[in-house]
Design an enzyme around this catalytic site. Structure first.
Site, PDB file in Angstrom:
ATOM      1  N   ARG A   1       0.821  -1.216   0.000  1.00  0.00           N
ATOM      2  CA  ARG A   1       0.000   0.000   0.000  1.00  0.00           C
ATOM      3  C   ARG A   1       0.859   1.272   0.000  1.00  0.00           C
ATOM      4  O   ARG A   1       0.437   2.308  -0.501  1.00  0.00           O
ATOM      5  CB  ARG A   1      -0.962  -0.012   1.197  1.00  0.00           C
TER       6      ARG A   1
ATOM      7  N   ILE B   1      -7.484   7.750  -1.251  1.00  0.00           N
ATOM      8  CA  ILE B   1      -7.370   6.295  -1.264  1.00  0.00           C
ATOM      9  C   ILE B   1      -8.182   5.833  -0.057  1.00  0.00           C
ATOM     10  O   ILE B   1      -8.067   6.396   1.029  1.00  0.00           O
ATOM     11  CB  ILE B   1      -5.879   5.841  -1.199  1.00  0.00           C
ATOM     12  N   SER B   2      -9.051   4.832  -0.246  1.00  0.00           N
ATOM     13  CA  SER B   2      -9.943   4.392   0.828  1.00  0.00           C
ATOM     14  C   SER B   2      -9.167   3.778   1.988  1.00  0.00           C
ATOM     15  O   SER B   2      -8.057   3.276   1.814  1.00  0.00           O
ATOM     16  CB  SER B   2     -10.920   3.346   0.296  1.00  0.00           C
ATOM     17  N   ALA B   3      -9.783   3.789   3.171  1.00  0.00           N
ATOM     18  CA  ALA B   3      -9.192   3.137   4.339  1.00  0.00           C
ATOM     19  C   ALA B   3      -9.086   1.637   4.078  1.00  0.00           C
ATOM     20  O   ALA B   3      -9.957   1.047   3.434  1.00  0.00           O
ATOM     21  CB  ALA B   3     -10.056   3.396   5.569  1.00  0.00           C
TER      22      ALA B   3
END
Ligand code: SAH
Length: 224
Positions: free
Chosen positions: A34, A60-62
């Site tokens: 990530r 960017i999503s959790a």
């Protein structure tokens, strides 16, 4: 910073917290770095469970949301997947790691097509995917993803990663019978993950957790 140790720590927390259940999603989250999908100056935060800014007002999503959405989508090796809202390219890489696992014979590989409306983000996502080793399993397309991507339809799985008022009809049309779609549906300030399954008798939907996504902007989304 030992990113690999951080990644393992995050994954074990996601399991304990109930966001992660299957071996295939766990393997994918352990495989995709990530830190290569967040801006350089935010790398130290790559394994915190929070969304991070990626430019152009997008995020960017959790990791917990990526884990939950991927579990709900239930992708498999060999699947053809469409993602709407490429952003950083991280979710696309996680999907690619499941449908086309690193090390698996290439004949078994599925593919991910991911659409992004902001050309600069699409370009950045392509670079991220290249560095992380996913450029031959993910194709990033610039366009309005609310129209889907008819060129490669039908899809086994479709994931929408921006908030929509309702499921864009073209996406259901481009979903194979027996296929599944996951999307955050609601208003601008809160949504619920909706799972839709296309059966021979029609579309069955159900709701999951509450989430907060940036808006899906387009013909069948919000208007700019
Ligand atoms: N999945 C991404 C996060 C998505 S953020 C990741 O893993 O990083 C939502 C993205 O959807 C933003 O980049 C935004 O520009 C994009 N978007 C919004 N409306 C869109 C549309 N109609 N078509 C394609 N992309 C869209």
């Amino acid at each position: 910073m030992d990113f690999e140790a951080e990644r393992r720590r995050l994954v074990s927390w996601l399991k304990r917290a109930g966001f992660l259940a299957s071996a295939k999603v766990e393997r994918a989250l352990l495989a995709v770095p990530r830190e290569l999908f967040v801006p350089e100056e935010l790398r130290e935060l790559a394994y915190d469970d929070r969304p991070l800014p990626i430019g152009h007002g997008q995020t960017i999503s959790a990791p917990s949301v990526v884990a939950r959405m991927t579990e709900l989508l239930d992708p498999d090796v060999g699947h053809r997947v469409l993602e709407v809202g490429t952003g950083s390219g991280y979710q696309a890489a996680v999907l690619a790691e499941i449908v086309a696992p690193t090390g698996a014979p290439r004949e078994s590989w599925g593919h991910v097509w991911s659409i992004e409306r902001i050309p600069e983000l699409a370009e950045q996502a392509r670079r991220n995917l290249e560095r992380a080793g996913y450029s031959d399993r993910v194709t990033v397309v610039v366009g309005d993803g609310t129209l889907g991507y008819p060129e490669e339809a039908p899809y086994d799985r479709i994931m929408v990663t921006a908030a929509a008022p309702s499921i864009p009809p073209p996406l259901l049309e481009q979903l194979r019978v027996g296929g599944r779609l996951v999307a955050p549906i609601g208003d601008r300030w809160s949504q619920r993950l909706v799972v839709a399954e296309k059966t021979p008798r029609g579309v069955e939907t159900w709701e999951d957790i509450e989430v907060l996504f940036v808006p899906l902007v387009g013909r069948y989304g919000w208007h700019p």
